[in-house]
Design an enzyme around this catalytic site. Structure first.
Site, PDB file in Angstrom:
ATOM      1  N   LYS A 107      55.979  62.810  59.430  1.00 23.42           N
ATOM      2  CA  LYS A 107      56.966  62.142  60.283  1.00 23.42           C
ATOM      3  C   LYS A 107      58.319  62.808  60.170  1.00 23.42           C
ATOM      4  O   LYS A 107      59.171  62.651  61.031  1.00 23.42           O
ATOM      5  CB  LYS A 107      57.077  60.665  59.930  1.00 23.42           C
ATOM      6  CG  LYS A 107      57.607  60.378  58.527  1.00 23.42           C
ATOM      7  CD  LYS A 107      57.876  58.890  58.336  1.00 23.42           C
ATOM      8  CE  LYS A 107      58.275  58.528  56.920  1.00 23.42           C
ATOM      9  NZ  LYS A 107      57.258  58.793  55.912  1.00 23.42           N
ATOM     10  N   LYS A 158      59.977  62.230  39.989  1.00 26.01           N
ATOM     11  CA  LYS A 158      60.904  61.572  40.917  1.00 26.01           C
ATOM     12  C   LYS A 158      62.309  61.460  40.349  1.00 26.01           C
ATOM     13  O   LYS A 158      63.284  61.525  41.092  1.00 26.01           O
ATOM     14  CB  LYS A 158      60.378  60.190  41.319  1.00 26.01           C
ATOM     15  CG  LYS A 158      59.208  60.263  42.277  1.00 26.01           C
ATOM     16  CD  LYS A 158      59.048  58.955  43.040  1.00 26.01           C
ATOM     17  CE  LYS A 158      57.963  59.082  44.094  1.00 26.01           C
ATOM     18  NZ  LYS A 158      57.613  57.806  44.711  1.00 26.01           N
ATOM     19  N   LYS A 176      52.106  70.321  56.192  1.00 24.74           N
ATOM     20  CA  LYS A 176      51.461  69.035  56.435  1.00 24.74           C
ATOM     21  C   LYS A 176      52.021  68.388  57.716  1.00 24.74           C
ATOM     22  O   LYS A 176      53.217  68.465  57.955  1.00 24.74           O
ATOM     23  CB  LYS A 176      51.804  68.150  55.223  1.00 24.74           C
ATOM     24  CG  LYS A 176      50.975  66.923  55.030  1.00 24.74           C
ATOM     25  CD  LYS A 176      51.323  66.322  53.660  1.00 24.74           C
ATOM     26  CE  LYS A 176      52.506  65.363  53.753  1.00 24.74           C
ATOM     27  NZ  LYS A 176      52.169  63.947  53.872  1.00 24.74           N
TER      28      LYS A 176
HETATM   29  P1  ADP Z   1      54.775  61.513  55.872  1.00 29.36           P
HETATM   30  O1  ADP Z   1      54.339  62.814  55.232  1.00 29.36           O
HETATM   31  O2  ADP Z   1      54.641  61.538  57.355  1.00 29.36           O
HETATM   32  O3  ADP Z   1      56.156  61.100  55.407  1.00 29.36           O
HETATM   33  P2  ADP Z   1      53.798  59.485  54.094  1.00 29.36           P
HETATM   34  O4  ADP Z   1      54.182  60.311  52.922  1.00 29.36           O
HETATM   35  O5  ADP Z   1      54.624  58.300  54.399  1.00 29.36           O
HETATM   36  O6  ADP Z   1      53.724  60.438  55.391  1.00 29.36           O
HETATM   37  O7  ADP Z   1      52.261  59.114  53.931  1.00 29.36           O
HETATM   38  C1  ADP Z   1      51.678  57.856  53.991  1.00 29.36           C
HETATM   39  C2  ADP Z   1      50.185  58.015  53.750  1.00 29.36           C
HETATM   40  O8  ADP Z   1      49.586  58.865  54.744  1.00 29.36           O
HETATM   41  C3  ADP Z   1      49.857  58.672  52.421  1.00 29.36           C
HETATM   42  O9  ADP Z   1      48.746  57.992  51.855  1.00 29.36           O
HETATM   43  C4  ADP Z   1      49.478  60.085  52.756  1.00 29.36           C
HETATM   44  O10 ADP Z   1      48.506  60.595  51.880  1.00 29.36           O
HETATM   45  C5  ADP Z   1      48.937  59.977  54.161  1.00 29.36           C
HETATM   46  N1  ADP Z   1      49.292  61.198  54.915  1.00 29.36           N
HETATM   47  C6  ADP Z   1      50.530  61.496  55.376  1.00 29.36           C
HETATM   48  N2  ADP Z   1      50.521  62.675  56.046  1.00 29.36           N
HETATM   49  C7  ADP Z   1      49.244  63.135  55.993  1.00 29.36           C
HETATM   50  C8  ADP Z   1      48.600  64.311  56.483  1.00 29.36           C
HETATM   51  N3  ADP Z   1      49.272  65.226  57.174  1.00 29.36           N
HETATM   52  N4  ADP Z   1      47.263  64.468  56.257  1.00 29.36           N
HETATM   53  C9  ADP Z   1      46.583  63.524  55.560  1.00 29.36           C
HETATM   54  N5  ADP Z   1      47.135  62.402  55.062  1.00 29.36           N
HETATM   55  C10 ADP Z   1      48.447  62.199  55.264  1.00 29.36           C
END
Ligand code: ADP
Length: 333
Positions: free
Chosen positions: A199, A114, A196
């Site tokens: 958001k 990071k 993936k």
């Molecule tokens: P984003 O990728 O939408 O920004 P975050 O990083 O805020 O999502 O993820 C929050 C939680 O949700 C984490 O624990 C992450 O592992 C899970 N998560 C996010 N996107 C996915 C996905 N596409 N498939 C499975 N788990 C996910």
């Protein structure tokens, strides 16, 4: 058994967050033996270690509390709260800063990743983040902490800190054991099976949001990218077909079965037949969640009450350990 687990507040929640993270918490709660409790916290104090927008953090914290409750975290059975309402987390972190070593923190791969090349410009909070994580669990004498691969090193550090503190100042902390959560589904974008679901994807059609209504969910599923081939009858037939694999994975996760079982039942069908079934399954699963989620988002008082109640219980549980730590260090109170 006492399980403590935290999640960073994040907004615009989608199917990936639900199947990949939130649902595991609900299952952990439901599997707890009677009399034992899970503590689930929103790691808002961690969120300030990176540049952030205060209004966005506030919104995401409330949204996450609403989503967790809507998805099945029961504030009467589990303790659901945000760190900022339990100052003992920050206090214990400071007390543990005397025990944590620079060398230990310097070895943390997440810090290295990071901070990147700009270590001089990184915040002290980013460096000390794993000490706050140690405080998060040691404060409650957690016996078990669910950890994914990326957090194993931080839990080891929490154990090292606890052990050194116990040796130097007397037995104060329980050494928490890791529990490896059941493999969560990784949900991919509906527009690109190799990315993936996220958001931050600029296309809203790439994801199913927890607030989407039935019509929009069906529309997104029907427009999801696929290929012209019918579904194979075995997973081997999905090789090189990332989008098809993703839809089968989602179907399997929602119906709590395996891709093998989904293909055994639906193999041979084209997507014209399979997509509406997937859409229906999504709508049925998400309907109660999104209804409750929207209700809570519109009811600030209810949300405040859930978090206040959780925080009050957490403060009470934390108090004896915090007090013992001050005393062990010779701090006059
Ligand atoms: P984003 O990728 O939408 O920004 P975050 O990083 O805020 O999502 O993820 C929050 C939680 O949700 C984490 O624990 C992450 O592992 C899970 N998560 C996010 N996107 C996915 C996905 N596409 N498939 C499975 N788990 C996910």
């Amino acid at each position: 058994m006492r399980v403590v687990s935290g999640i960073q507040p994040t907004g615009n929640l989608h199917l990936g967050n639900y199947l990949g993270a939130i649902r595991n918490w609900v299952r952990m709660q439901d599997a707890m033996p009677a009399g034992d409790q899970c503590l689930f916290f929103l790691a808002d104090m961690h969120a300030i270690s990176m540049p952030h927008d205060p209004a966005e953090l506030r919104r995401a914290t409330l949204e996450m509390a609403a989503a967790l409750t809507a998805c099945g975290i029961d504030p009467a059975r589990s303790i659901l709260f945000n760190q900022a309402q339990v100052p003992a987390h920050a206090e214990l972190q400071w007390l543990l800063n005397g025990t944590a070593r620079m060398g230990w923190l310097n070895r943390m791969t997440q810090w290295k990743d990071k901070a990147g090349k700009n270590r001089e410009g990184a915040s002290i909070a980013l460096f000390a983040y794993p000490v706050l994580q140690a405080a998060d669990v040691l404060l409650y004498q957690a016996t078990h902490v669910p950890v994914g691969d990326d957090q194993k090193q931080h839990l080891e550090l929490a154990r090292d800190i606890a052990q050194k503190f116990n040796t130097d100042f007397g037995e104060t902390f329980t050494l928490p054991e890791p529990i490896i959560p059941p493999a969560a589904a990784r949900i991919m974008s509906l527009r690109d099976g190799t990315a993936k679901m996220s958001k931050s994807d600029p296309s809203d059609m790439s994801r199913i949001n927890l607030v989407d209504d039935a019509e929009l969910v069906m529309q997104k599923v029907k427009k999801a990218k696929t290929d012209p081939e019918p579904l194979p009858s075995e997973p081997g037939g999905l090789a090189g077909r990332a989008e098809a694999l993703n839809l089968v994975t989602i179907y399997a996760a929602l119906s709590d079965t395996t891709p093998e079982a989904v293909l055994a039942e639906h193999g041979g069908q084209g997507f014209g037949a399979f997509k509406p079934k997937l859409g229906e399954l999504l709508i049925e699963t998400l309907r109660p969640i999104s209804t409750r989620f929207s209700e809570l988002l519109g009811d600030q008082e209810a949300l405040d009450a859930i978090l206040a109640r959780g925080a009050a219980k957490a403060r009470e549980l934390a108090a004896p350990t915090l007090e013992a730590t001050y005393t062990a260090l010779g701090l006059v109170r």
